[in-house]
Design a protein around this motif. Structure first.
Motif: not given
Length: 379
Positions: A176-184, A299-304, A307-310
């Motif tokens: 239900d969750t992918i982390k694409i970034g983290r706070r500093g 942050l890893t911006e949504p993209g290929p 999207d592929g992971l999802s």
């Protein structure tokens, strides 16, 4: 699944690898990988009294290069008497695997190894290459682990095109969750100097507490920001305050505070440090400040890649993952300097708890999800 992650997870849990001890955990991983055609390199860093063992393993030389990153070190078990079983016994009861690291993240590593074995059995001529970066220094200093291995990887032409960290990111259901970034995270230690005096005669003193409060007030009264597209608002917390004074009628000579800022992609640690200095200078305080950043926001911006992971996770689990940036820091903060990175793993309900655990069927389903991810990018 034909490869079962559960015996591998048990073997890993039985290694008492409390940071920085390895106790054979990386040997378990290496023995699994070498028959699959992986070239394994052990990299040891750190001072003599804090030696950290790390493993880099790769199969193939061509791109695309997919890297899985994780850690075999664990936090101490705490009060062992509070556990139902020895925390390193890897007991299975009622379909649940118990032990330190079952959730964070020996179970995840075992799931990836099983998923990898099934992927290779079904796709012996897959395109590209796959590697693993497994460290023994994630739960403590995080100095002689992933960051150092990445430097070695760059020097030796081993930087991947994409990386997945196997932290337990799922919240309620696997997938239900992918982390694409983290706070500093920025820590600050501030000492304000005053002039000690009698509380009945404040004119002859300079109260450092008042100076401290005057500096902190503006920082706490207004938000640092209103959040960003993928992050919540940044937060500043006062995590410690001490004047070393037990006498009610004495104005102390110094006041000390500890601060922690969790910040989003609107800020850098350097910018926030300047902001702290500006607040204390504006208060007129005589102060000293030390800051330490344990990780910049990324942050890893949504993209290929995302999207592929999802797609792969949804295909394997039947759940469409939400993209998230919450939580604390992880070793993904180091990998983000080199390539796109995301995090995906088991349901994170019991990391660092007494009776840490993972359902065995969830580990097997996670192995299937990791196989699907490899199929998405390497077939």
């Amino acid at each position: 699944m034909t490869a079962d992650p559960v015996p591998v997870a048990q073997a890993l849990i039985r290694c008492r690898s409390v940071t920085p001890a390895d106790d054979g955990a990386l040997d378990v991983v290496q023995r699994f990988l070498e028959p699959l055609g992986f070239a394994c390199t052990r990299l040891v860093y750190g001072p003599d009294d804090y030696r950290v063992d790390n493993l880099f393993a790769r199969r193939g030389t061509e791109g695309p290069h997919f890297c899985y990153a994780g850690h075999t070190d664990v936090v101490p078990p705490g009060d062992v008497a509070a556990w139902r079983d020895d925390p390193f016994s890897a007991t299975i009861r009622d379909g649940v695997l118990y032990g330190r690291g079952a959730c964070d993240m020996k179970g995840g590593i075992a799931a990836f190894l099983a998923g990898l074995a099934d992927f290779l059995a079904a796709n012996p001529a897959h395109k590209g290459s796959v590697s693993l970066l497994i460290t023994g220094d994630e739960e403590a200093r995080s100095v002689d682990g992933t960051a150092k291995v990445l430097e070695w990887m760059q020097a030796n032409g081993q930087i991947p095109d994409m990386a997945l960290v196997g932290e337990p990111t799922s919240r309620h259901a696997l997938g239900d969750t992918i982390k694409i970034g983290r706070r500093g995270s920025l820590n600050a230690w501030v000492t304000v100097d005053g002039i000690q005096g009698h509380s009945a005669y404040p004119a002859g003193a300079d109260n450092p507490i008042h100076r401290m409060v005057a500096a902190l007030g503006p920082l706490l009264s207004a938000p640092l920001d209103n959040g960003s597209a993928h992050f919540p608002p940044s937060t500043l917390q006062v995590t410690g305050f001490d004047v070393g004074n037990r006498t009610s009628n004495v104005i102390p000579a110094t006041a000390q505070a500890m601060l922690n800022i969790r910040f989003n992609d609107h800020h850098t640690s350097a910018h926030l440090t300047e902001r702290l200095h500006a607040a204390f200078k504006a208060s007129g305080a005589r102060y000293t400040m030390r800051t330490e950043c344990s990780g910049e926001s990324f942050l890893t911006e949504p993209g290929p890649f995302v999207d592929g992971l999802s797609r792969a996770i949804a295909r394997a689990t039947g759940v469409t993952p939400k993209l998230d940036t919450g939580g604390g820091t992880s070793d993904a903060r180091f990998i983000a300097r080199y390539c796109p990175v995301a995090e995906f793993g088991a349901v994170g309900e019991t990391p660092h708890q007494v009776d840490e655990r993972a359902p065995v069927e969830e580990l097997r389903r996670l192995a299937g999800a990791y196989r699907a991810i490899l199929e998405e990018f390497l077939t």
